[in-house]
Design a protein around this motif. Structure first.
Motif, PDB file in Angstrom:
ATOM      1  N   GLY A  94      44.698   8.217  52.073  1.00 31.14           N
ATOM      2  CA  GLY A  94      44.344   8.084  53.548  1.00 31.14           C
ATOM      3  C   GLY A  94      44.898   6.580  54.096  1.00 31.14           C
ATOM      4  N   LEU A  95      45.811   6.084  53.474  1.00 30.59           N
ATOM      5  CA  LEU A  95      46.420   4.719  53.721  1.00 30.59           C
ATOM      6  C   LEU A  95      47.393   4.821  55.010  1.00 30.59           C
ATOM      7  N   ASP A  96      47.333   3.726  55.899  1.00 29.58           N
ATOM      8  CA  ASP A  96      48.228   3.602  56.919  1.00 29.58           C
ATOM      9  C   ASP A  96      49.634   3.308  56.394  1.00 29.58           C
ATOM     10  N   GLU A  97      50.791   4.182  56.826  1.00 28.21           N
ATOM     11  CA  GLU A  97      51.990   4.275  56.101  1.00 28.21           C
ATOM     12  C   GLU A  97      52.742   3.385  56.698  1.00 28.21           C
ATOM     13  N   ARG A  98      52.443   2.699  57.886  1.00 28.09           N
ATOM     14  CA  ARG A  98      53.085   1.516  58.648  1.00 28.09           C
ATOM     15  C   ARG A  98      52.670   0.161  58.146  1.00 28.09           C
ATOM     16  N   LEU A  99      51.552   0.010  57.350  1.00 28.30           N
ATOM     17  CA  LEU A  99      51.248  -1.255  56.958  1.00 28.30           C
ATOM     18  C   LEU A  99      51.505  -1.492  55.512  1.00 28.30           C
ATOM     19  N   THR A 100      51.503  -2.820  55.318  1.00 31.04           N
ATOM     20  CA  THR A 100      51.653  -3.105  53.652  1.00 31.04           C
ATOM     21  C   THR A 100      50.258  -2.860  52.959  1.00 31.04           C
ATOM     22  N   ALA A 101      49.917  -3.101  51.821  1.00 34.02           N
ATOM     23  CA  ALA A 101      48.986  -2.837  51.119  1.00 34.02           C
ATOM     24  C   ALA A 101      47.926  -3.889  51.515  1.00 34.02           C
ATOM     25  N   ARG A 102      48.213  -5.131  51.727  1.00 35.04           N
ATOM     26  CA  ARG A 102      47.351  -6.165  51.986  1.00 35.04           C
ATOM     27  C   ARG A 102      46.956  -5.779  53.756  1.00 35.04           C
ATOM     28  N   GLU A 103      47.825  -5.469  54.284  1.00 41.80           N
ATOM     29  CA  GLU A 103      47.467  -5.337  55.764  1.00 41.80           C
ATOM     30  C   GLU A 103      46.612  -3.867  55.980  1.00 41.80           C
ATOM     31  N   ASN A 104      46.834  -3.034  54.854  1.00 45.35           N
ATOM     32  CA  ASN A 104      45.688  -1.830  54.808  1.00 45.35           C
ATOM     33  C   ASN A 104      44.256  -2.616  54.730  1.00 45.35           C
ATOM     34  N   LEU A 105      44.173  -3.231  53.794  1.00 50.05           N
ATOM     35  CA  LEU A 105      42.944  -3.973  53.403  1.00 50.05           C
ATOM     36  C   LEU A 105      42.337  -4.865  54.415  1.00 50.05           C
ATOM     37  N   ALA A 106      43.209  -5.720  55.160  1.00 47.35           N
ATOM     38  CA  ALA A 106      42.751  -6.407  56.312  1.00 47.35           C
ATOM     39  C   ALA A 106      42.348  -5.569  57.393  1.00 47.35           C
ATOM     40  N   PHE A 107      42.912  -4.380  57.840  1.00 49.11           N
ATOM     41  CA  PHE A 107      42.597  -3.580  58.896  1.00 49.11           C
ATOM     42  C   PHE A 107      41.234  -3.177  58.387  1.00 49.11           C
ATOM     43  N   ALA A 108      40.768  -2.641  57.084  1.00 52.03           N
ATOM     44  CA  ALA A 108      39.436  -1.993  56.630  1.00 52.03           C
ATOM     45  C   ALA A 108      38.469  -3.181  56.989  1.00 52.03           C
ATOM     46  N   ALA A 109      39.006  -4.326  56.843  1.00 45.05           N
ATOM     47  CA  ALA A 109      38.079  -5.422  56.605  1.00 45.05           C
ATOM     48  C   ALA A 109      37.465  -5.833  58.128  1.00 45.05           C
ATOM     49  N   ARG A 110      38.591  -5.690  59.017  1.00 49.61           N
ATOM     50  CA  ARG A 110      38.198  -6.044  60.426  1.00 49.61           C
ATOM     51  C   ARG A 110      37.101  -4.890  60.943  1.00 49.61           C
ATOM     52  N   ASP A 137      52.564  -6.921  49.555  1.00 47.26           N
ATOM     53  CA  ASP A 137      53.209  -7.151  50.588  1.00 47.26           C
ATOM     54  C   ASP A 137      54.496  -6.350  50.932  1.00 47.26           C
ATOM     55  N   ARG A 138      54.532  -5.046  50.329  1.00 48.43           N
ATOM     56  CA  ARG A 138      55.291  -4.021  50.534  1.00 48.43           C
ATOM     57  C   ARG A 138      54.704  -2.964  51.382  1.00 48.43           C
ATOM     58  N   GLN A 139      55.432  -2.142  52.201  1.00 52.56           N
ATOM     59  CA  GLN A 139      55.014  -1.190  53.168  1.00 52.56           C
ATOM     60  C   GLN A 139      54.439  -0.115  52.245  1.00 52.56           C
ATOM     61  N   VAL A 140      53.497   0.576  52.515  1.00 52.37           N
ATOM     62  CA  VAL A 140      52.726   1.802  51.786  1.00 52.37           C
ATOM     63  C   VAL A 140      53.752   2.864  51.737  1.00 52.37           C
ATOM     64  N   THR A 141      54.516   3.177  52.662  1.00 54.29           N
ATOM     65  CA  THR A 141      55.159   4.466  52.732  1.00 54.29           C
ATOM     66  C   THR A 141      56.090   4.633  51.557  1.00 54.29           C
ATOM     67  N   GLY A 142      56.503   3.300  50.652  1.00 54.40           N
ATOM     68  CA  GLY A 142      57.135   3.518  49.685  1.00 54.40           C
ATOM     69  C   GLY A 142      56.518   3.671  48.189  1.00 54.40           C
ATOM     70  N   PHE A 143      55.218   3.681  48.290  1.00 57.45           N
ATOM     71  CA  PHE A 143      54.422   3.713  47.257  1.00 57.45           C
ATOM     72  C   PHE A 143      54.356   5.088  46.497  1.00 57.45           C
ATOM     73  N   SER A 144      54.150   4.792  45.101  1.00 59.22           N
ATOM     74  CA  SER A 144      53.882   6.192  44.263  1.00 59.22           C
ATOM     75  C   SER A 144      52.685   6.698  44.513  1.00 59.22           C
ATOM     76  N   THR A 145      51.767   7.712  44.074  1.00 62.34           N
ATOM     77  CA  THR A 145      50.609   8.130  44.244  1.00 62.34           C
ATOM     78  C   THR A 145      49.569   7.226  43.229  1.00 62.34           C
TER      79      THR A 145
END
Length: 330
Positions: A94-110, A137-145
């Motif tokens: 359930g990650l936001d595909e438009r964000l990087t890994a770090r940005e996903n965590l920063a969004f959850a923190a906010r 700092d890579r966009q999540v959309t390219g990540f493996s499972t």
């Protein structure tokens, strides 16, 4: 020093928890408790009610009947506060595909109101711990499972929750990452007093972590307790392997059978498999054989594992009922 849980400190309590959907009853009169600092393996086949149970405990779904308390709070009346004190890892990251890994965590923190500096520091530590620092700092959309799962686990731990609900936390991970995640989950409970509800189909993994197990079937609690206690209800005796360097012959088997507390003896390629009353019988077996001049290289008790207990429960549930005695009333 490792944190030591007290039997009187409950992190989770449920009493008669029930939830029905148009398709049928998903959770049926569920009652159990989880102590602080305990890992509970919540097990059962697909459709057993595990996910619905977690959603009710996290205040996402309201029960039709029954009550629950998580960290001392009612998830229905205080859902926001419960979710501030719990972390959830779902099977779908359930990650936001438009964000990087770090940005996903920063969004959850906010969303959780964590100070920016604290959130950034924790995110860095967690991404490093789960092998994602190089890809932070890579966009999540390219990540493996597996990469997605590691980022989602870091997100679940970001706010240092008291209670963790983990649904298939290692699915999609390679063996090294699985080992690291299992070790980290164990440390959260044993060293930091965190409570973990672990839903997994990897029973060997659950056996390494779980203090107790709860087995659901069609929403009902089929078994609950430590693997050892449940095994004692399922089997009378302890299995053990005897290494003699060769198959136990009739004379050797006869000597073993004469030892009090030995229930069964079966020859194996390098010795014998035994069923004994308890582990205290094994030294008596070894002494009897040594006295008779038989070399004994090892005697190894084989207590049932969580996996053994789970599959035995499933087999007994699926077994047809015994046929009525001949002549019994119709």
């Amino acid at each position: 020093m490792a944190w030591q849980p007290s039997a009187g400190e409950l992190a989770i309590e449920t009493r008669g928890l029930t939830r029905t959907f148009p398709s049928g009853r998903a959770v049926d009169d569920l009652t159990f408790d989880v102590r602080r600092g305990e890992v509970l393996a919540l097990l059962g086949p697909n459709g057993a009610g595990k996910t619905t149970t977690i959603r009710m405990l996290n205040g996402v779904l309201a029960p039709d009947a029954g009550t629950a308390r998580v960290a001392g709070l009612d998830p229905v009346a205080a859902g926001d506060e419960v979710r501030r004190r719990t972390g959830v890892l779902t099977e779908n990251a359930g990650l936001d595909e438009r964000l990087t890994a770090r940005e996903n965590l920063a969004f959850a923190a906010r969303i959780r109101g964590l100070p920016t500096g604290v959130a950034a520091e924790r995110a860095g530590v967690l991404l490093e711990r789960f092998g994602m620092a190089a890809d932070a700092d890579r966009q999540v959309t390219g990540f493996s499972t597996g990469q997605r799962k590691r980022v989602a686990l870091a997100r679940a731990l970001l706010h240092d929750p008291e209670v963790l609900f983990l649904d298939e936390p290692t699915s999609g991970l390679d063996p090294a990452a699985t080992r690291d995640v299992v070790a980290h989950i164990g440390a959260l409970a044993s060293e930091h007093g965190r409570t973990v509800i672990l839903c997994t189909h990897f029973l060997g993994e659950a056996g390494k972590l779980a203090d107790r197990m709860a087995v659901l079937h069609h929403g009902r609690l089929e078994a609950f307790g430590t693997p050892e206690d449940l095994a004692a209800d399922l089997w009378s005796g302890l299995a053990a392997d005897l290494d003699l360097g060769t198959t136990a012959g009739p004379d050797v088997r006869a000597r073993i059978e004469r030892v009090a507390g030995v229930h069964e003896v079966h020859p194996t390629v390098d010795g014998a498999a035994l069923l004994v009353r308890d582990r205290e019988v094994l030294p008596e077996v070894v002494a009897a054989l040594v006295q008779a001049g038989v070399r004994v290289y090892a005697s190894t008790p084989r207590p049932p594992t969580l996996e053994d207990v789970y599959f035995e429960l499933e087999a007994r549930r699926a077994a047809p009922p015994p046929a009525p005695h001949e002549g019994a009333a119709a």
